[in-house]
Motif scaffolding. Structure first.
Motif, PDB file in Angstrom:
ATOM      1  N   ASN A 288     -20.888 -15.045 -12.375  1.00 23.25           N
ATOM      2  CA  ASN A 288     -21.159 -16.266 -12.868  1.00 23.25           C
ATOM      3  C   ASN A 288     -19.879 -16.699 -13.644  1.00 23.25           C
ATOM      4  N   THR A 289     -19.461 -18.042 -13.639  1.00 21.90           N
ATOM      5  CA  THR A 289     -18.332 -18.353 -14.428  1.00 21.90           C
ATOM      6  C   THR A 289     -18.388 -18.028 -15.810  1.00 21.90           C
ATOM      7  N   GLN A 290     -17.419 -17.389 -16.415  1.00 22.08           N
ATOM      8  CA  GLN A 290     -17.150 -17.398 -17.636  1.00 22.08           C
ATOM      9  C   GLN A 290     -16.267 -18.469 -18.382  1.00 22.08           C
ATOM     10  N   PHE A 291     -16.652 -19.250 -19.406  1.00 20.28           N
ATOM     11  CA  PHE A 291     -16.155 -20.148 -19.728  1.00 20.28           C
ATOM     12  C   PHE A 291     -14.883 -20.231 -20.746  1.00 20.28           C
ATOM     13  N   TYR A 292     -14.080 -19.986 -20.265  1.00 19.90           N
ATOM     14  CA  TYR A 292     -12.537 -20.040 -20.811  1.00 19.90           C
ATOM     15  C   TYR A 292     -11.404 -20.905 -20.130  1.00 19.90           C
TER      16      TYR A 292
ATOM     17  N   LEU B 125     -11.606  -2.566  -0.559  1.00 22.10           N
ATOM     18  CA  LEU B 125     -11.520  -3.979  -0.863  1.00 22.10           C
ATOM     19  C   LEU B 125     -12.809  -4.330  -1.677  1.00 22.10           C
ATOM     20  N   THR B 126     -12.344  -5.353  -2.676  1.00 15.10           N
ATOM     21  CA  THR B 126     -13.504  -5.848  -3.545  1.00 15.10           C
ATOM     22  C   THR B 126     -13.292  -7.441  -3.325  1.00 15.10           C
ATOM     23  N   ILE B 127     -14.363  -7.929  -3.082  1.00 16.93           N
ATOM     24  CA  ILE B 127     -14.224  -9.391  -2.924  1.00 16.93           C
ATOM     25  C   ILE B 127     -15.005  -9.944  -4.099  1.00 16.93           C
ATOM     26  N   ASN B 128     -14.382 -10.908  -4.635  1.00 23.00           N
ATOM     27  CA  ASN B 128     -14.671 -11.559  -6.170  1.00 23.00           C
ATOM     28  C   ASN B 128     -14.902 -12.736  -5.839  1.00 23.00           C
ATOM     29  N   VAL B 129     -16.202 -13.203  -6.207  1.00 16.62           N
ATOM     30  CA  VAL B 129     -16.497 -14.623  -6.126  1.00 16.62           C
ATOM     31  C   VAL B 129     -16.999 -14.978  -7.387  1.00 16.62           C
ATOM     32  N   VAL B 130     -16.497 -16.141  -7.869  1.00 20.29           N
ATOM     33  CA  VAL B 130     -16.952 -16.665  -9.201  1.00 20.29           C
ATOM     34  C   VAL B 130     -18.075 -17.776  -8.605  1.00 20.29           C
ATOM     35  N   LEU B 131     -19.154 -17.538  -9.415  1.00 19.32           N
ATOM     36  CA  LEU B 131     -20.148 -18.591  -9.091  1.00 19.32           C
ATOM     37  C   LEU B 131     -20.653 -19.661 -10.016  1.00 19.32           C
ATOM     38  N   HIS B 132     -20.979 -20.926  -9.538  1.00 18.39           N
ATOM     39  CA  HIS B 132     -21.246 -21.993 -10.463  1.00 18.39           C
ATOM     40  C   HIS B 132     -22.187 -22.931  -9.541  1.00 18.39           C
ATOM     41  N   ARG B 133     -22.290 -24.086 -10.162  1.00 16.44           N
ATOM     42  CA  ARG B 133     -23.283 -25.129  -9.840  1.00 16.44           C
ATOM     43  C   ARG B 133     -22.872 -25.316  -8.319  1.00 16.44           C
ATOM     44  N   ARG B 134     -21.596 -25.658  -7.973  1.00 10.58           N
ATOM     45  CA  ARG B 134     -21.037 -26.015  -6.713  1.00 10.58           C
ATOM     46  C   ARG B 134     -20.891 -24.771  -5.608  1.00 10.58           C
TER      47      ARG B 134
ATOM     48  N   ALA C  68       0.816  -1.255  -0.222  1.00  5.74           N
ATOM     49  CA  ALA C  68      -0.072  -0.098   0.017  1.00  5.74           C
ATOM     50  C   ALA C  68       0.795   1.410   0.066  1.00  5.74           C
ATOM     51  N   ARG C  69       2.000   1.165   0.746  1.00  6.08           N
ATOM     52  CA  ARG C  69       2.739   2.201   0.909  1.00  6.08           C
ATOM     53  C   ARG C  69       3.474   2.312  -0.656  1.00  6.08           C
ATOM     54  N   ARG C  70       3.666   1.539  -1.122  1.00 12.09           N
ATOM     55  CA  ARG C  70       4.410   1.688  -2.579  1.00 12.09           C
ATOM     56  C   ARG C  70       3.386   1.978  -3.587  1.00 12.09           C
ATOM     57  N   GLY C  71       2.106   1.806  -3.360  1.00 14.41           N
ATOM     58  CA  GLY C  71       1.203   2.489  -4.440  1.00 14.41           C
ATOM     59  C   GLY C  71      -0.107   1.501  -4.878  1.00 14.41           C
ATOM     60  N   VAL C  72       0.031   0.555  -4.188  1.00 20.83           N
ATOM     61  CA  VAL C  72      -1.388  -0.300  -4.424  1.00 20.83           C
ATOM     62  C   VAL C  72      -2.577   0.541  -3.810  1.00 20.83           C
ATOM     63  N   GLU C  73      -3.708   0.547  -4.768  1.00 19.85           N
ATOM     64  CA  GLU C  73      -4.912   1.559  -4.193  1.00 19.85           C
ATOM     65  C   GLU C  73      -6.068   0.680  -4.201  1.00 19.85           C
ATOM     66  N   HIS C  74      -6.326  -0.487  -4.496  1.00 20.36           N
ATOM     67  CA  HIS C  74      -7.368  -1.293  -4.316  1.00 20.36           C
ATOM     68  C   HIS C  74      -6.993  -2.616  -4.501  1.00 20.36           C
ATOM     69  N   VAL C  75      -7.739  -3.386  -3.705  1.00 20.04           N
ATOM     70  CA  VAL C  75      -7.351  -5.010  -3.913  1.00 20.04           C
ATOM     71  C   VAL C  75      -8.818  -5.636  -4.138  1.00 20.04           C
ATOM     72  N   GLN C  76      -8.594  -6.638  -5.095  1.00 17.37           N
ATOM     73  CA  GLN C  76      -9.455  -7.597  -5.189  1.00 17.37           C
ATOM     74  C   GLN C  76      -9.199  -8.884  -4.529  1.00 17.37           C
ATOM     75  N   LEU C  77      -9.941  -9.464  -3.704  1.00 13.63           N
ATOM     76  CA  LEU C  77      -9.775 -10.707  -3.121  1.00 13.63           C
ATOM     77  C   LEU C  77     -10.690 -11.671  -3.505  1.00 13.63           C
ATOM     78  N   SER C  78     -10.066 -12.903  -4.022  1.00 11.18           N
ATOM     79  CA  SER C  78     -11.127 -13.854  -4.459  1.00 11.18           C
ATOM     80  C   SER C  78     -11.315 -14.915  -3.312  1.00 11.18           C
ATOM     81  N   VAL C  79     -12.677 -15.343  -3.304  1.00  9.48           N
ATOM     82  CA  VAL C  79     -13.405 -16.061  -2.236  1.00  9.48           C
ATOM     83  C   VAL C  79     -14.017 -17.187  -3.028  1.00  9.48           C
ATOM     84  N   GLN C  80     -13.770 -18.419  -2.600  1.00  8.55           N
ATOM     85  CA  GLN C  80     -14.398 -19.409  -3.399  1.00  8.55           C
ATOM     86  C   GLN C  80     -15.798 -20.099  -2.913  1.00  8.55           C
ATOM     87  N   ALA C  81     -16.029 -19.957  -1.798  1.00  5.96           N
ATOM     88  CA  ALA C  81     -17.385 -20.304  -0.974  1.00  5.96           C
ATOM     89  C   ALA C  81     -17.608 -19.666   0.227  1.00  5.96           C
ATOM     90  N   ALA C  82     -18.560 -19.980   0.849  1.00  7.87           N
ATOM     91  CA  ALA C  82     -19.000 -19.354   2.298  1.00  7.87           C
ATOM     92  C   ALA C  82     -18.165 -20.092   3.297  1.00  7.87           C
TER      93      ALA C  82
END
Ligand SMILES: C[S@@+](CC[C@H](N)C(=O)[O-])C[C@H]1O[C@@H](n2cnc3c(N)ncnc32)[C@H](O)[C@@H]1O
Ligand code: SF4
Ligand code: SF4
Lengths: 89, 354
Positions: B180-184, B147-156, B102-116
């Motif tokens: 929702n999952t993008q299929f790549y 903080l942005t929490i990113n969650v990719v959603l799918h059947r599971r 953060a001190r070096r210049g990160v201004e926003h973080v996106q953190l991925s979470v897989q499930a609850a």
């Protein structure tokens, strides 16, 4: 609405792009390239000045500023995630 | 038509990652460590990007924290005047490291979470990763960053949507991106196992709506629809070579992170050709700019200015030609491939990303 005192969202900041030679606002989801008026309006969004205050400041500074234009600019910036939404103050 | 300069750059610093998410959009053919750009090559790419007009840099991967030179690359990008966004799984993100970044210049973080819950999340990620995430979120908040929490959603994990929203609130997210999952990449490989059911998608809408109301002004909830189940495609990347570019771990410059799948195109490398020349003059960046490349039905369709005919990578993956209408569109003559793919399959096991 007249109570609304717009302010930048956490992580948003104003800047100047020497490549495009234009003011910009940088924020978590992206970048908006600003014209001079939009820059001035955003610069006045300190969370204290209300929309009528900002309109008054702009009309004192620029010719032909219409309150509706300022309001729609502010709402557009809310929709893009640059400003806090109105309900949240 | 002269293209506008780019606003954003996705820097995929490495494909290495301690997680093995079954839904990962990274390519099946991952770039190995030996072929990654050096620190100086990344610095040069960032400098060229700023000179070209890039104002926002997304440091991602793979896991960007796996690059030991991450702090110096953050300093460099910030010093150039770029807004630095860190996209991370959070593994290895201690409080001290976060404060330094953060001190070096990160201004926003996106953190991925897989499930609850941790057990489910670890199955999806193929690693004992979940237990580190709460501390990572706290470190980001303690550093004062949004903080942005990113969650990719799918059947599971669709069934945990409500609990995932509660978790984001509890962890102090400013923003929750439910995509929702993008299929790549690996997600395409696991498509049958990941495809959400119609019932899951229908159930999600009221949950998201209620959460938006309840959390208004505190957590912004973004929900990205499953495009296979939509009537028309999304305007991918705001257009090919329009606003953003991606630099892959080995320096390949792509109009979008998945573009390497289009085998007919030849992509330039930032170590071999100036970035500005790649942006303005390369055959790959010019291939699908504007509308001239469009075929029917897009060519004459009223919506072509809205959705730009969808995603070129998806058109290529599902129909064999990137110029075709994205088959997600109900007007596409290939739409049946999407209709078949959304029919729920019996539960099949995941193939974990390497
Ligand atoms: C490829 S990851 C790299 C950064 C880091 N490893 C992480 O997962 O956060 C970049 C972002 O893409 C998201 N993502 C990965 N696969 C995806 C998919 N198939 N569809 C939509 N988003 C995806 C991740 O959740 C993450 O926010
Ligand atoms: S999505 Fe998962 S496997 Fe892919 S790069 Fe991110 S954390 Fe690693
Ligand atoms: S035909 Fe093409 S332009 Fe028309 S809606 Fe479908 S994808 Fe969009």
């Amino acid at each position: 609405m007249s109570e609304w005192a717009p302010r930048l969202r956490r992580g948003a900041r104003l800047g100047f792009d020497p490549v495009r030679r234009t003011p910009v606002v940088l924020y978590p989801e992206g970048v908006v390239v600003l014209n001079g008026t939009a820059r001035a309006v955003l610069g006045a969004c300190d969370g204290v000045a209300t929309v009528p205050d900002i309109v008054a400041a702009m009309t004192a500074r620029y010719r032909g500023v219409r309150p509706d234009d300022v309001l729609s600019l502010l709402r557009g910036l809310v929709a893009r995630g640059v400003l806090h939404p109105e309900e949240a103050g | 038509m002269t293209p506008q300069p780019p606003l954003g750059m996705l820097a995929e610093l490495t494909h290495r990652c301690p997680l093995h998410c079954s839904y990962c959009s990274n390519p099946l053919d991952l770039v190995r460590r030996e072929r990654e750009l050096t620190t100086d090559q990344w610095r040069s790419a960032l400098t060229q990007a700023r000179e070209l007009g890039v104002l926002q840099v997304h440091l991602s991967g793979g896991e960007p924290l796996a690059r030991r030179d991450l702090p110096s690359l953050v300093s460099h990008a910030h010093g150039l005047g770029c807004y630095v966004n860190l996209v991370t799984s959070g593994l290895g993100l201690s409080e001290a490291r976060m404060v330094d970044l953060a001190r070096r210049g990160v201004e926003h973080v996106q953190l991925s979470v897989q499930a609850a819950d941790e057990d489910r999340a670890d199955i999806i990620a193929g690693a004992r990763a979940a237990k580190h995430k709460k501390a990572a979120a706290a470190a980001i908040r303690a550093a004062g960053l949004p903080l942005t929490i990113n969650v990719v959603l799918h059947r599971r994990n669709h069934d945990q949507l409500g609990a995932i929203i509660d978790l984001a609130e509890e962890w102090g997210a400013d923003r929750l991106e439910l995509a929702n999952t993008q299929f790549y990449g690996w997600a395409m490989r696991n498509r049958a196992a990941l495809m959400p059911t119609r019932a899951q998608l229908d159930a999600a809408e009221p949950v998201v709506r209620a959460a938006r109301q309840r959390l208004a002004g505190r957590v912004e909830v973004v929900y990205v629809l499953a495009d296979y189940q939509d009537r028309h495609p999304k305007p991918c990347m705001h257009g090919w070579g329009a606003r953003q570019l991606t630099v892959a771990p080995d320096g390949t410059v792509l109009p979008c992170p998945s573009a390497h799948v289009i085998t007919g195109l030849r992509f330039d490398n930032v170590t071999e050709r100036p970035l500005a020349e790649i942006w303005y003059e390369s055959s790959s960046f010019n291939a699908y700019r504007g509308e001239d490349w469009m075929r029917d039905p897009c060519r004459t369709c009223d919506r072509r200015g809205v959705d730009l005919g969808g995603c070129r990578c998806q058109a290529f993956l599902l129909t064999g030609a990137a110029e075709n209408t994205d088959p997600v569109c109900v007007l596409s003559p290939h739409h049946d491939v999407v209709e078949q793919a959304v029919v729920p399959a019996a539960d099949v096991p995941f193939v974990m990303r390497r």
